[in-house]
Design an enzyme around this catalytic site. Structure first.
Site, PDB file in Angstrom:
ATOM      1  N   ARG A 176      -6.110  13.200  -5.550  1.00  0.00           N
ATOM      2  CA  ARG A 176      -6.054  11.900  -6.227  1.00  0.00           C
ATOM      3  C   ARG A 176      -7.326  11.675  -7.035  1.00  0.00           C
ATOM      4  O   ARG A 176      -7.279  11.235  -8.186  1.00  0.00           O
ATOM      5  CB  ARG A 176      -5.858  10.761  -5.223  1.00  0.00           C
ATOM      6  CG  ARG A 176      -4.475  10.688  -4.632  1.00  0.00           C
ATOM      7  CD  ARG A 176      -4.371   9.637  -3.544  1.00  0.00           C
ATOM      8  NE  ARG A 176      -4.546   8.283  -4.060  1.00  0.00           N
ATOM      9  CZ  ARG A 176      -4.645   7.192  -3.289  1.00  0.00           C
ATOM     10  NH1 ARG A 176      -4.618   7.320  -1.976  1.00  0.00           N
ATOM     11  NH2 ARG A 176      -4.784   6.004  -3.837  1.00  0.00           N
ATOM     12  N   CYS A 235     -11.844   3.374  -2.427  1.00  0.00           N
ATOM     13  CA  CYS A 235     -10.668   4.172  -2.043  1.00  0.00           C
ATOM     14  C   CYS A 235      -9.509   3.734  -2.915  1.00  0.00           C
ATOM     15  O   CYS A 235      -9.698   3.511  -4.113  1.00  0.00           O
ATOM     16  CB  CYS A 235     -10.365   4.016  -0.553  1.00  0.00           C
ATOM     17  SG  CYS A 235     -10.062   2.322  -0.013  1.00  0.00           S
TER      18      CYS A 235
END
Length: 273
Positions: A176, A235
């Site tokens: 990611r 995050c």
């Protein structure tokens, strides 16, 4: 009771041996959990509903940091007092429980620990369980006291990224972070906050348990090269960034900050360059 009040984390063995302490409050901080009496929990656990009770539900982004008043009232509704000793767990192991731990610290309460390994480790050890139940008890006298510096928001993140005033560490997976896969949130672009580095929160775990202090020190030393700088953890939506904060605190680091909106906010508001 021999409660390690200075420790951010406790073992399932410790929790089991202290379940009968009248000041102990066990919180189930599993995210997006649906209340169901067929669902099992640790005995006497109280459901800490991150999404609906302990987030600003009017916020544009998920799990938005609540107000001091909201946090205090919802904590009181769970029977939490100023002398409560809190242990929080989740159904994944160490995931959203770290967010609950960090929220309490941000509101000035330090008698809180994360259960190492969470409900999976509790189950693995064959410890007793009960059906999930709503908390029925007296309202607590918990007092929230918002502390500066625990959370940062979009403007603060923009400044930190631009000026390189902080070490910025992203807890998302490497695929990611490196934009090799699509973001799981529909419609959210892939990307990375400028001047951030990657440390997947899963790197801090082994067999569902947080690695020991020595290993955590080694991991963070490889990422934090300037210890004079404060560290901001990010995050996807401010949940697993708190796992990094947990590990870093155990490793002895200070001046730790969580970016509340994380990539969901940044990727939505910051234009692509």
């Amino acid at each position: 009771m021999n409660q390690p009040l200075g420790s951010p984390i406790v073992s399932v063995k410790w929790l089991y041996s202290n379940l009968e302490n009248p000041n102990l409050v066990v919180l189930d901080g599993t995210i997006n959990k649906i209340f169901n009496t067929e669902t099992q929990q640790i005995p006497k656990a109280r459901f800490f509903d991150i999404k609906k009770k302990f987030s600003d539900i009017t916020g544009e982004f998920p799990s938005t940091f609540p107000s001091e008043f909201q946090f205090q009232e919802e904590a009181r509704n769970l029977g939490i007092n100023n002398n409560s000793i809190i242990v929080v767990y989740d159904d994944k192991g160490i995931y959203s429980s770290a967010r609950v731990w960090w929220l309490f610290k941000a509101f000035g309460y330090n008698k809180v620990s994360v259960l190492n390994g969470g409900f999976p480790e509790w189950t693995k050890q064959g410890l007793p369980k009960e059906s999930m139940a709503q908390f029925i008890g007296e309202k607590g006298d918990f007092k929230a006291n918002l502390q500066p510096g625990y959370m940062t928001f979009f403007n603060g993140m923009q400044k930190a990224s631009k000026t390189k005033s902080h070490t910025i560490i992203d807890a998302r997976s490497s695929v990611r972070f490196n934009c090799e896969v699509l973001e799981p949130r529909e419609g959210l672009r892939s990307g990375t906050i400028p001047n951030s580095i990657n440390l997947p929160f899963t790197d801090l775990l082994e067999n569902g348990l947080l690695k020991d202090k020595a290993d955590l020190k080694t991991i963070f030393a490889s990422k934090i090269t300037d210890e004079t700088k404060a560290v901001i953890f990010s995050c996807g939506s401010g949940i697993t960034a708190c796992v990094l904060a947990l590990g870093a605190e155990i490793a002895g680091y200070k001046n730790l900050v969580v970016y509340d909106g994380s990539w969901t906010e940044w990727g939505s508001l910051q234009p692509v360059r």
